[in-house]
Design an enzyme around this catalytic site. Structure first.
Site, PDB file in Angstrom:
ATOM      1  N   HIS A 179       0.806  -1.232   0.000  1.00 15.72           N
ATOM      2  CA  HIS A 179       0.000   0.000   0.000  1.00 15.72           C
ATOM      3  C   HIS A 179       0.832   1.271   0.000  1.00 15.72           C
ATOM      4  O   HIS A 179       0.304   2.353  -0.211  1.00 15.72           O
ATOM      5  CB  HIS A 179      -0.983   0.013   1.177  1.00 15.72           C
ATOM      6  N   GLY A 180       2.118   1.181   0.290  1.00 15.45           N
ATOM      7  CA  GLY A 180       2.934   2.393   0.347  1.00 15.45           C
ATOM      8  C   GLY A 180       4.344   2.049   0.759  1.00 15.45           C
ATOM      9  O   GLY A 180       4.829   0.952   0.492  1.00 15.45           O
TER      10      GLY A 180
ATOM     11  N   LYS B  66      -0.419  19.047   3.590  1.00 15.71           N
ATOM     12  CA  LYS B  66      -0.476  18.067   4.686  1.00 15.71           C
ATOM     13  C   LYS B  66      -1.129  18.651   5.932  1.00 15.71           C
ATOM     14  O   LYS B  66      -1.138  19.859   6.124  1.00 15.71           O
ATOM     15  CB  LYS B  66       0.939  17.627   5.066  1.00 15.71           C
TER      16      LYS B  66
END
Length: 505
Positions: free
Chosen positions: A428-429, A504
């Site tokens: 996933h990452g 962010k």
């Protein structure tokens, strides 16, 4: 008597350059074997974690990832393998980057909130545009600011999408259909979401009043932690056919990636379920190796309540990402004095990284109905699978892999090999390499921000002091992770994206 590191390693057997087997006996009561995928760089991290734990005998913190994968293999009703993906790192109960499937036909089979995680349906979506990098560079700072102004970010951020209590009930049950009804999504967006953006078993009555109270003000917000909205540029195309099907046809094309989940609502659904399941385990005499693996029989009232509440939280997360897509389209339209339609801001795909779903899989020569837990891992179905959109029938499902702040992201496609080896699951990452606390101790946030500026990346951040928790140094190398999945054949590389602006919390 605790085992030595060498004794522990005798239970780990190399299967190939990119896979290891965890043999039964590594932890007590394993029903199936474990398996994890790593390359030589990631292997050192995985084994160092185990070595350190053997030396300290697990004082504080979570168990090593490899132990967590094995403890999941001891849960009742598990079939196949407990699988660790290359980005695996320790988490609550299940490791993050762990997939496990449970046979629905077995009365003892369980569902475990630790196998989904606290941020239910934390996931990623990718939008394409018809803009070039050269169109964006002159207005990059203005565009980053416009995104930051449009999308509420940060820990306690409140949404700008108007929502009353009745709207929330509807959103929990309808998912993206709510966004469509309210005019916050395009009809085609739904086609390009996993589950078409709506889990039908959702029941808003199974989401507690406390969870709803937390979720009501947060719709259309990014949140903090590793969540982000990122303006990206196509850096590399590995599979032209797949890329063209996604509307990507050349390097330099501008995309937007949005990474967020179910905010406080999902966290509360998980917390509520863990409390209920502790009681159910005592009643049903369910034994687990780690009390963080609290679970309930799938067919029990607690199991069913959790699955219905989890589906509601998943729907909320899809509405959340849809709302942020609406705000992103507005932000771009404002800066470029155009319309989202004229900018070609189409949704390529939206995937979930934290979810449990009932799926049909072929196992031991027959079709079975399984409850597949994916925590920090992504569904990656192959070409011709009935659950993927018509547009991607020939390529396989797009799989969106977000990098860390300032590093590349990837789009992969699902494969048949992944279907047989990992029940259609891939990474996933990047996966954490340093804990958040260690990152704060070891890194200075101003250094991190300067480093991003040197790479030509604009950044807007609500909590600068949290930046070092998400610095690239805190994570494994996403390219290592993706290359491992590619060489293992459980997914294939299609597109590489590099960031030019990051928003962010």
């Amino acid at each position: 008597m605790p085992r030595s590191y060498k004794e522990e390693c005798s239970f780990l057997e190399r299967l190939s350059d990119s896979a290891f087997l965890i043999k039964k006996g590594f932890v007590p009561n394993m029903k199936v074997e474990g398996k994890f995928y790593i390359n030589e760089h990631l292997e050192k991290l995985m084994f160092d974690e185990l070595r350190h734990w053997c030396g300290a005998q697990g004082i504080g913190g979570f168990l090593p990832g490899v132990k967590q994968i094995a403890n999941v293999a001891a849960l009742p009703g598990i079939v196949g393998y407990s699988v660790g993906l290359p980005d695996v790192h320790s988490g609550y109960g299940f490791a993050i980057g762990n997939m496990a499937a449970f046979d629905m036909s077995l009365p003892e089979a369980v569902v475990s909130p630790g196998g989904v995680g606290f941020d239910i349906n934390c996931g990623v979506r990718l939008l394409r545009t018809n803009l070039e990098e050269k169109d964006v560079q002159p207005v990059k700072e203005r565009l980053a600011q416009s995104l930051f102004d449009h999308i509420p970010v940060g820990v306690g951020s409140k949404g700008v999408i108007p929502m009353g209590a009745k709207d929330l009930e509807d959103a929990l049950e309808m998912g993206v259909d709510w966004s469509l009804r309210e005019g916050y999504a395009w009809a085609e967006d739904k086609e390009h979401c996993e589950e078409y953006g709506r889990m039908l078993q959702a029941d808003s009555a199974k989401v507690s009043a406390k969870a709803k109270k937390r979720g009501l003000p947060q719709l259309g917000t990014l949140g903090a932690g590793n969540h982000y909205a990122e303006i990206q540029v196509v850096d590399e195309i590995y599979n032209e056919f797949a890329a063209k099907k996604m509307g990507i046809d050349h390097k330099g094309q501008v995309c937007v990636m949005i990474h967020s989940g179910s905010r406080g609502l999902g966290h509360q659904v998980a917390t509520d379920a863990l409390v209920a399941m502790e009681k159910a385990m005592k009643r049903d005499k369910i034994e687990v190796n780690d009390r963080q693996l609290a679970c309930a029989h799938i067919k029990s009232p607690e199991g069913q309540d959790y699955l219905k509440g989890m589906a509601g939280a998943a729907n909320y997360a899809w509405v959340n990402r849809s709302s942020m897509t609406f705000l992103t389209r507005q932000a771009f339209a404002k800066v470029f004095n155009s319309t989202p339609d004229d900018l070609d801001m189409h949704l390529i795909y939206d995937v979930s990284h934290n979810i449990a779903k009932v799926e049909e899989h072929f196992l031991d020569g027959r079709q079975r109905q399984l409850l597949v837990h994916r925590k920090g891992s992504t569904r990656a179905f192959p070409p011709h699978h009935p659950l993927i959109p018509v547009d991607y029938q020939l390529t396989g499902q797009p799989v969106l892999i977000g990098g860390t702040m300032g590093t590349c992201s990837y789009v992969l496609t699902g494969t048949e090999k992944g279907m047989t080896e990992t029940f259609g699951t891939t990474c996933h990452g990047a996966g954490r390499a340093l804990s958040r606390a260690k990152s704060r101790r070891n890194l200075d946030y101003q250094d991190v921000l300067e480093n991003l500026a040197q790479k030509g990346i604009s950044i807007r951040v609500a909590s600068p002091k949290l930046v070092m928790e998400e610095a690239p140094e805190s994570y494994k190398n996403v390219t290592d992770v993706v290359d491992t999945c590619h060489s293992a054949g459980i997914s294939k590389k299609a597109i590489k994206l590099r960031p030019i602006a990051v928003i962010k919390g």
